[in-house]
Design a protein around this motif. Structure first.
Motif, PDB file in Angstrom:
ATOM      1  N   LYS A  39       1.601  -6.535 -12.298  1.00 55.36           N
ATOM      2  CA  LYS A  39       2.350  -6.311 -11.057  1.00 55.36           C
ATOM      3  C   LYS A  39       3.079  -7.588 -10.671  1.00 55.36           C
ATOM      4  CE  LYS A  39       1.728  -4.500  -6.371  1.00 55.36           C
ATOM      5  NZ  LYS A  39       1.703  -5.564  -5.355  1.00 55.36           N
ATOM      6  N   PHE A  41       4.841  -9.828 -12.278  1.00 54.35           N
ATOM      7  CA  PHE A  41       4.481 -11.000 -13.061  1.00 54.35           C
ATOM      8  C   PHE A  41       5.595 -12.036 -13.119  1.00 54.35           C
ATOM      9  CE2 PHE A  41       0.418 -11.073 -15.699  1.00 54.35           C
ATOM     10  CZ  PHE A  41      -0.307 -10.516 -14.661  1.00 54.35           C
ATOM     11  N   HIS A  42       6.784 -11.665 -12.689  1.00 52.41           N
ATOM     12  CA  HIS A  42       7.846 -12.648 -12.547  1.00 52.41           C
ATOM     13  C   HIS A  42       7.444 -13.653 -11.458  1.00 52.41           C
ATOM     14  CE1 HIS A  42      11.780 -14.233 -13.059  1.00 52.41           C
ATOM     15  NE2 HIS A  42      12.148 -13.979 -11.827  1.00 52.41           N
ATOM     16  N   SER A  45       4.495 -15.672 -12.631  1.00 50.18           N
ATOM     17  CA  SER A  45       5.010 -16.725 -13.510  1.00 50.18           C
ATOM     18  C   SER A  45       5.508 -17.918 -12.689  1.00 50.18           C
ATOM     19  CB  SER A  45       6.189 -16.129 -14.293  1.00 50.18           C
ATOM     20  OG  SER A  45       6.106 -16.457 -15.638  1.00 50.18           O
ATOM     21  N   GLU A  56       4.586 -19.192 -20.895  1.00 51.11           N
ATOM     22  CA  GLU A  56       4.570 -17.753 -20.806  1.00 51.11           C
ATOM     23  C   GLU A  56       3.999 -17.166 -22.089  1.00 51.11           C
ATOM     24  OE1 GLU A  56       7.549 -16.410 -17.855  1.00 51.11           O
ATOM     25  OE2 GLU A  56       8.208 -15.296 -19.634  1.00 51.11           O
ATOM     26  N   SER A  84       4.711  -9.035 -23.771  1.00 49.95           N
ATOM     27  CA  SER A  84       5.038  -9.474 -22.418  1.00 49.95           C
ATOM     28  C   SER A  84       3.807  -9.251 -21.511  1.00 49.95           C
ATOM     29  CB  SER A  84       6.271  -8.710 -21.915  1.00 49.95           C
ATOM     30  OG  SER A  84       6.650  -9.157 -20.649  1.00 49.95           O
ATOM     31  N   ASP A  85       3.982  -8.661 -20.357  1.00 47.12           N
ATOM     32  CA  ASP A  85       2.843  -8.474 -19.447  1.00 47.12           C
ATOM     33  C   ASP A  85       2.325  -7.042 -19.480  1.00 47.12           C
ATOM     34  OD1 ASP A  85       5.058  -7.346 -18.333  1.00 47.12           O
ATOM     35  OD2 ASP A  85       4.556  -7.887 -16.291  1.00 47.12           O
ATOM     36  N   ARG A 155       8.010   0.717 -27.472  1.00 47.38           N
ATOM     37  CA  ARG A 155       7.538  -0.532 -26.883  1.00 47.38           C
ATOM     38  C   ARG A 155       7.885  -1.727 -27.760  1.00 47.38           C
ATOM     39  NH1 ARG A 155       8.854   0.406 -23.199  1.00 47.38           N
ATOM     40  NH2 ARG A 155       7.996  -1.470 -22.311  1.00 47.38           N
ATOM     41  N   ASP A 158      11.447  -2.668 -27.523  1.00 50.38           N
ATOM     42  CA  ASP A 158      11.639  -3.319 -26.229  1.00 50.38           C
ATOM     43  C   ASP A 158      11.346  -4.817 -26.310  1.00 50.38           C
ATOM     44  OD1 ASP A 158      11.997  -2.846 -23.214  1.00 50.38           O
ATOM     45  OD2 ASP A 158      10.064  -3.885 -23.265  1.00 50.38           O
ATOM     46  N   VAL A 161      14.285  -6.657 -28.079  1.00 48.75           N
ATOM     47  CA  VAL A 161      15.449  -6.850 -27.215  1.00 48.75           C
ATOM     48  C   VAL A 161      15.189  -7.954 -26.194  1.00 48.75           C
ATOM     49  CG1 VAL A 161      16.852  -5.744 -25.422  1.00 48.75           C
ATOM     50  CG2 VAL A 161      16.255  -4.478 -27.504  1.00 48.75           C
ATOM     51  N   ASN A 162      14.035  -7.898 -25.567  1.00 49.46           N
ATOM     52  CA  ASN A 162      13.718  -8.881 -24.525  1.00 49.46           C
ATOM     53  C   ASN A 162      13.536 -10.277 -25.066  1.00 49.46           C
ATOM     54  OD1 ASN A 162      13.815  -7.149 -22.375  1.00 49.46           O
ATOM     55  ND2 ASN A 162      11.640  -6.591 -22.516  1.00 49.46           N
ATOM     56  N   ASN A 166      15.569 -13.628 -24.233  1.00 51.70           N
ATOM     57  CA  ASN A 166      14.892 -14.748 -23.579  1.00 51.70           C
ATOM     58  C   ASN A 166      14.998 -16.036 -24.386  1.00 51.70           C
ATOM     59  OD1 ASN A 166      14.054 -13.504 -21.247  1.00 51.70           O
ATOM     60  ND2 ASN A 166      12.087 -12.821 -22.118  1.00 51.70           N
TER      61      ASN A 166
END
Lengths: 259, 259, 259, 259
Positions: A39, A41-42, A45, A56, A84-85, A155, A158, A161-162, A166
């Motif tokens: 929830k 997590f940005h 972070s 990260e 990721s998270d 997933r 995903d 791409v991310n 990044n």
């Protein structure tokens, strides 16, 4: 905490309220996927003032350790996939765990993942947890093997791409001195090939040589391993391409009747 | 962790799997209760070799602290009630939090409670956590105020029955030297009045003078409090009898439109 | 009846109640079976003072005609199977009819079956309907082809057990003059082989020569048929054994992508 | 049709499929509303070449007769409300009919309404049914009395808007010779007051003097009536304004514990 012998509950006047609980058993013979997401997590972070993108990436180890704890506890999870998270847990199609009650499965996985995350934190991170993190969870059902593979491929596509984005973004910011807005503008509308090229031309980086855990996420499987002179089952992390059919040929136990 | 500008997802071949997520919005205009229960806390208790019943009572403080954290985060919770290894959270009837999506509400509450429990542990307990605890959670809906009051009364009647039994049981074991089986046999079939009498006759204990937190559980409410010369909202623990109508007359904000 | 151009509904004060309707879309990629059952058809039978078992068999034609009407209207039904006072309709796995909304599918099928039953009655029966019959309906989901075949086999095995019993029962009552109680007593505890033997020895009946519709129920399939010199799709009744794999090899279109 | 003594089902190999049926019991203590709607009744209307708007109003009698049959059969329906091609049935909050199973309640009501509609048709209409009509049904739950009243008010406000429009529309078409398009254009953007005025100025019609059944729809209630010298319960049609609080004061039994 229940220390008592099974007693006849007194309080009959109020007990009717128990009848308001509704049955939420899951349809038999479908794959049960539980996906957990951090929830905000940005913000999480930022609160830790992580060094990007390395710190990260450090949290990925915490995620993996927490997911491993979940798989150790719930034996009918045949595969977990994290990036990721987020983390997805796949229960075998035939599982009768907790009578397939949706809320039971969902909350046990979410709760144990959450507490394990907190308890694992200090083993992997140098700074203390700024505050109690929070995860949401959802249950999604997939009737066929193809659906399940496509879910996991979704997933993994995903994370590709991310992570490519990044990686390029932080290189531009940290090594070329661009502002966040400038880096964003430079990457807007680019394709994967463009970002690969940019990393290679401007930073001498071959994206495919970066650690597979960042590029592919982490797959947890149950495998028989040799420890000393004994063989035992263990949770093994892999960073492979699960979109390819090769992966499924190599790990046939995932879709098998039992592991 | 999402660092990216809202991007058009590539991977359209797999994205159809998202359509398998099913809507789980909760009916409007009903009270939403989320109850959390410790998973196998009897074993958890044993693993910590608690001194009975005091250490176990010590964990109540951890439970209360975790529940307070949940109430601070989710503003539409108007009341929480805890006893033993369980906690119930009541969302106001009109809440639109997370669009009333059942799994979101359920997992956020369960997850934050779980992580807060771990993070609060060392503040209240002298021994380290033996392992990551785990909680299940469920959603129960109550259409009327009477149903909601009866639900909470049911939980409070339960703590009374359990705590009276436990108090007598451990007195017999720890002070009279009975075995667990002997103590159990002695209490079998007794009524509340019998156990009250036994505590008074054999141990000189007036049960009603024992700490209210053990006898009544803990009610958490939002109250305006004075801190220095300022008034602010705080989460306040109470150990009152909520079965009586008196409680509801005194705390009318619980059933009000907003707190 | 809507004669109006799509208008902006006035009445905004009340319209919030529409938000209480809950989404009931069915999980994608599962077989949707809708089974309809006559409500108290034993009483319905008595009210018409049917000649046993012939008249009752006559009502099977009404059932079949009603089911045919349902299949003609809802093109995504690939198979229907009926026996006694029940009928099952199988929607193809990929159907998007009515957005897979459960109540829509369920009530359209149930309603059209019900009205067709009444309208078809006089074409097959010599006596008027004594009163408006009533059917219940349910939705059951099957993820795999095997599940679906087993469901249909379950229903066909049921008709075998029932019809063999009924045939023997009515022979004993109508031809041997036993009372209902005596016939029941005589058949109690017998196996299929015993009843076959009884029919053969005492009545000279080879059960397997009785009309297949009574013994096997009725399967409705869409088939391309030749009418005059044109080929067109029609709903065709079969009375075959669908428990055998032979049936599924012969009618591969049922499990195909489209008919 | 079940003539058999309760037998042990043979066919155990297939019976597992029964476990795929899912529990759909409705939450206790909420009002259960079942609304039925004619499927494509615009087309149904055209197929019968109704004289507008009179014949269409004739079908209201068929609707009312069918709804009355439903109320006679299902004793826990405390009120039904119909207008146009729809009918809503309200089960009392405490009903335990069919264990509150949603599909059972939904399909029994829909089916009996459907068959009764067909059987009542010839009593009210001069022309035969062109084809088997079809209705869909839905279940909507309302936790409070206010929600329930607002639901019914919503439906009654709807009939007002529609009927006023239709009345003006057909007057323009049938008496002034406008085409459908011209009539539609003339009414576009008008308010209720405008249409009332138009009816009065151009056709000398006081809308409020038109039959209440067209303007208000039909409310069916259970009332004790005197028949000869005996009092018995009957289903009574009313065409009153149920949006006003007056209605609810006059018919207090609707919201009472039992009728």
């Amino acid at each position: 905490v229940q220390d008592l012998p099974k007693r006849s509950m007194a309080c009959s006047r109020f007990e009717y309220v128990k009848s308001f609980e509704q049955d939420d058993s899951i349809l038999p013979n479908v794959w049960i996927v539980i996906r957990i997401d951090g929830k905000k997590f940005h913000k999480f972070s930022k609160a830790h003032d992580f060094e990007k993108p390395n710190d990260e990436n450090g949290t990925l180890n915490v995620m993996n350790a927490a997911a491993t704890a979940v798989m150790q506890e719930f034996r009918d999870i045949v595969l977990a996939y994290g990036q990721s998270d987020e983390y997805s847990f796949v229960f075998r199609k035939e599982t009768a765990s907790f009578k397939r009650r949706s809320a039971k499965l969902l909350t046990y996985v979410t709760s144990l993942f959450s507490t394990s995350y907190v308890m694992q934190w200090s083993k992997w991170m140098n700074l203390p947890l700024a505050y109690a993190p929070c995860f949401d969870g959802r249950v999604v059902l997939y009737p066929s093997e193809q659906n399940l593979k496509d879910y996991l491929s979704w997933r993994q596509a995903d994370v590709h791409v991310n992570n490519l984005y990044n990686t390029a973004f932080w290189k531009l910011v940290l090594e070329k001195g661009l502002t966040n807005q400038e880096a964003e503008a430079k990457l807007r509308g680019t394709f994967s090939a463009d970002k690969n090229e940019l990393l290679f031309q401007e930073f001498g980086i071959n994206y495919n040589n970066l650690p597979a855990m960042y590029r592919k996420g982490t797959i947890l499987l149950r495998k028989r391993v040799i420890l000393g002179d004994k063989s035992r089952q263990a949770i093994v992390p892999l960073h492979e391409d699960l979109i390819s059919s090769q992966f499924w040929k190599q790990h046939t136990e995932i879709l098998g009747k039992y592991v």
